[in-house]
Design an enzyme around this catalytic site. Sequence first.
Site, PDB file in Angstrom:
ATOM      1  N   THR A 130       0.857  -1.192   0.000  1.00  0.00           N
ATOM      2  CA  THR A 130       0.000   0.000   0.000  1.00  0.00           C
ATOM      3  C   THR A 130       0.887   1.233   0.000  1.00  0.00           C
ATOM      4  OG1 THR A 130      -1.482   1.425   1.278  1.00  0.00           O
ATOM      5  CG2 THR A 130      -0.291  -0.229   2.530  1.00  0.00           C
ATOM      6  N   ASP A 132      -0.063   3.842   1.210  1.00  0.00           N
ATOM      7  CA  ASP A 132      -0.436   4.563   2.431  1.00  0.00           C
ATOM      8  C   ASP A 132       0.447   4.195   3.629  1.00  0.00           C
ATOM      9  OD1 ASP A 132      -2.470   5.631   0.947  1.00  0.00           O
ATOM     10  OD2 ASP A 132      -4.007   4.289   1.715  1.00  0.00           O
ATOM     11  N   ARG A 167      -0.052  33.655  -2.395  1.00  0.00           N
ATOM     12  CA  ARG A 167      -1.246  32.833  -2.145  1.00  0.00           C
ATOM     13  C   ARG A 167      -0.933  31.748  -1.144  1.00  0.00           C
ATOM     14  NH1 ARG A 167      -1.857  31.391  -8.409  1.00  0.00           N
ATOM     15  NH2 ARG A 167      -3.429  32.947  -8.946  1.00  0.00           N
ATOM     16  N   ARG A 176      -6.460   7.625   3.494  1.00  0.00           N
ATOM     17  CA  ARG A 176      -7.843   7.624   3.974  1.00  0.00           C
ATOM     18  C   ARG A 176      -7.916   7.633   5.493  1.00  0.00           C
ATOM     19  NH1 ARG A 176     -10.498   3.769  -0.331  1.00  0.00           N
ATOM     20  NH2 ARG A 176      -8.879   2.336   0.287  1.00  0.00           N
ATOM     21  N   GLU A 226      -6.255  13.146   2.439  1.00  0.00           N
ATOM     22  CA  GLU A 226      -7.652  13.142   1.980  1.00  0.00           C
ATOM     23  C   GLU A 226      -8.647  12.772   3.083  1.00  0.00           C
ATOM     24  OE1 GLU A 226      -8.223  10.040  -0.999  1.00  0.00           O
ATOM     25  OE2 GLU A 226      -6.854   8.750   0.093  1.00  0.00           O
ATOM     26  N   GLN A 278       0.271  10.132  -7.473  1.00  0.00           N
ATOM     27  CA  GLN A 278       1.098   9.547  -6.398  1.00  0.00           C
ATOM     28  C   GLN A 278       1.311   8.054  -6.567  1.00  0.00           C
ATOM     29  OE1 GLN A 278      -0.440  11.476  -2.405  1.00  0.00           O
ATOM     30  NE2 GLN A 278      -1.938  11.644  -4.024  1.00  0.00           N
ATOM     31  N   ARG A 279       0.459   7.417  -7.359  1.00  0.00           N
ATOM     32  CA  ARG A 279       0.553   5.959  -7.506  1.00  0.00           C
ATOM     33  C   ARG A 279       1.173   5.548  -8.830  1.00  0.00           C
ATOM     34  NH1 ARG A 279      -5.138   4.005  -5.429  1.00  0.00           N
ATOM     35  NH2 ARG A 279      -5.340   3.223  -7.534  1.00  0.00           N
TER      36      ARG A 279
HETATM   37  O1  F6P Z   1      -5.529   2.418  -0.498  1.00  0.00           O
HETATM   38  C1  F6P Z   1      -4.639   3.188  -1.199  1.00  0.00           C
HETATM   39  C2  F6P Z   1      -5.255   4.412  -1.767  1.00  0.00           C
HETATM   40  O2  F6P Z   1      -4.224   4.997  -2.444  1.00  0.00           O
HETATM   41  C3  F6P Z   1      -5.921   5.401  -0.785  1.00  0.00           C
HETATM   42  O3  F6P Z   1      -5.049   6.299  -0.180  1.00  0.00           O
HETATM   43  C4  F6P Z   1      -6.932   6.085  -1.663  1.00  0.00           C
HETATM   44  O4  F6P Z   1      -8.019   6.607  -0.949  1.00  0.00           O
HETATM   45  C5  F6P Z   1      -7.385   4.994  -2.539  1.00  0.00           C
HETATM   46  O5  F6P Z   1      -6.281   4.118  -2.684  1.00  0.00           O
HETATM   47  C6  F6P Z   1      -7.930   5.450  -3.853  1.00  0.00           C
HETATM   48  O6  F6P Z   1      -7.923   4.413  -4.764  1.00  0.00           O
HETATM   49  P1  F6P Z   1      -8.869   4.245  -6.019  1.00  0.00           P
HETATM   50  O7  F6P Z   1      -9.089   5.596  -6.570  1.00  0.00           O
HETATM   51  O8  F6P Z   1      -8.101   3.345  -6.925  1.00  0.00           O
HETATM   52  O9  F6P Z   1     -10.127   3.603  -5.519  1.00  0.00           O
END
Ligand code: F6P
Length: 346
Positions: A130, A132, A167, A176, A226, A278-279
């Site tokens: 993950t 995260d 700004r 999450r 988020e 980020q991914r």
């Molecule tokens: O679980 C990893 C994560 O990157 C979270 O931080 C994020 O809320 C979620 O995946 C969003 O993933 P997707 O848009 O693929 O459902």
Amino acid sequence: MRVGVLTGGGDCPGLNAVIRAVVRRGAQEFGLEFVGFRDGWRGPLEADTMPLDVNAVRGILPRGGTILGSSRTNPLKDSGGSGRSGIARIKDNLAGLGVDALIAIGGEDTLGVATRLYAEGIPVVGVPKTIDNDLGATDYTFGFDTAVNIAMEAIDRLHTTAESHHRALIVEVMGRHAGWIALHAGLAGGANVILIPERPFDMDKVAGYVEHRFQTRYAPIVVVAEGAHPANEDISLTTGSLDAFGHVRLGGIGQLLAAEIEKRTGKEARCTVLGHIQRGGTPTAYDRVLATRFGVHAVGAVHDEAWGSMVALRGNDIIRVPLAEATRELKLVPPERYAEAEVFFG
Ligand code: F6P
């Protein structure tokens, strides 16, 4: 032995490095055969496979994403329309395909399913994943370092444009339930405020930090995870939809903060949501090494028939822990780690 490999949940830089290491060591050292399952648990549920041998994994080390594809399909919920349980279908499909064991690479949800399959007698080994970094059983997960570097670079860039325009700039990052990306990227990027889900924030205090920063010749940067939320305000930040594992889709805290900061300080505030950037893309060296080590050790666990185990990082060592431990509790940012960042607020 014929081993099925799958990647589930949100993708993450380093997945291909794991797959490569599993196949390279498994084929060359142990003489194992592999089959790739496409799109997470959808693959075994629908017997959707792809060839996976040493040739198939050549050149994939620096590539982001996963050559196997991913999904959030939940076989504990989804019978694929047949009415039969997902577990029964997976068992039949594995038998039909001559697959003796599975390596499941994923986060909480994917490994939760793996834990259940293991309890039902399917030989499984897990690899934690993950961006995260919130899986309790391992010190770090691959993908996290890449995400932090991407967010840090974005913050570096936002500093200069924020200063030019006087700004406040808000950067919304993933996370999450846990604020690890926000904390590390915010510290590395010199953010003026970092807001994380573990610590509901006071909007007036945030506005105060922003005001204070404006008194220097520099402009404020606020990093917000988020899943962060204000302590005393009645607001909903969910989009209303749920994924197959019942997670609400989040969205909007960055925009809300920008609006509130403008209202309270009278200064212009804008929000940048980094989202899936980020991914994506190539993993950092750290993530390539960690992912490779996880792969090498996961296939070692298969060779040793250490079913129901997951590889994990403890200090500098890769160890084996029970799969169930992976999903037992989330690793949240402890107060003392947050306090280290608070020193720099304002
Ligand atoms: O679980 C990893 C994560 O990157 C979270 O931080 C994020 O809320 C979620 O995946 C969003 O993933 P997707 O848009 O693929 O459902």
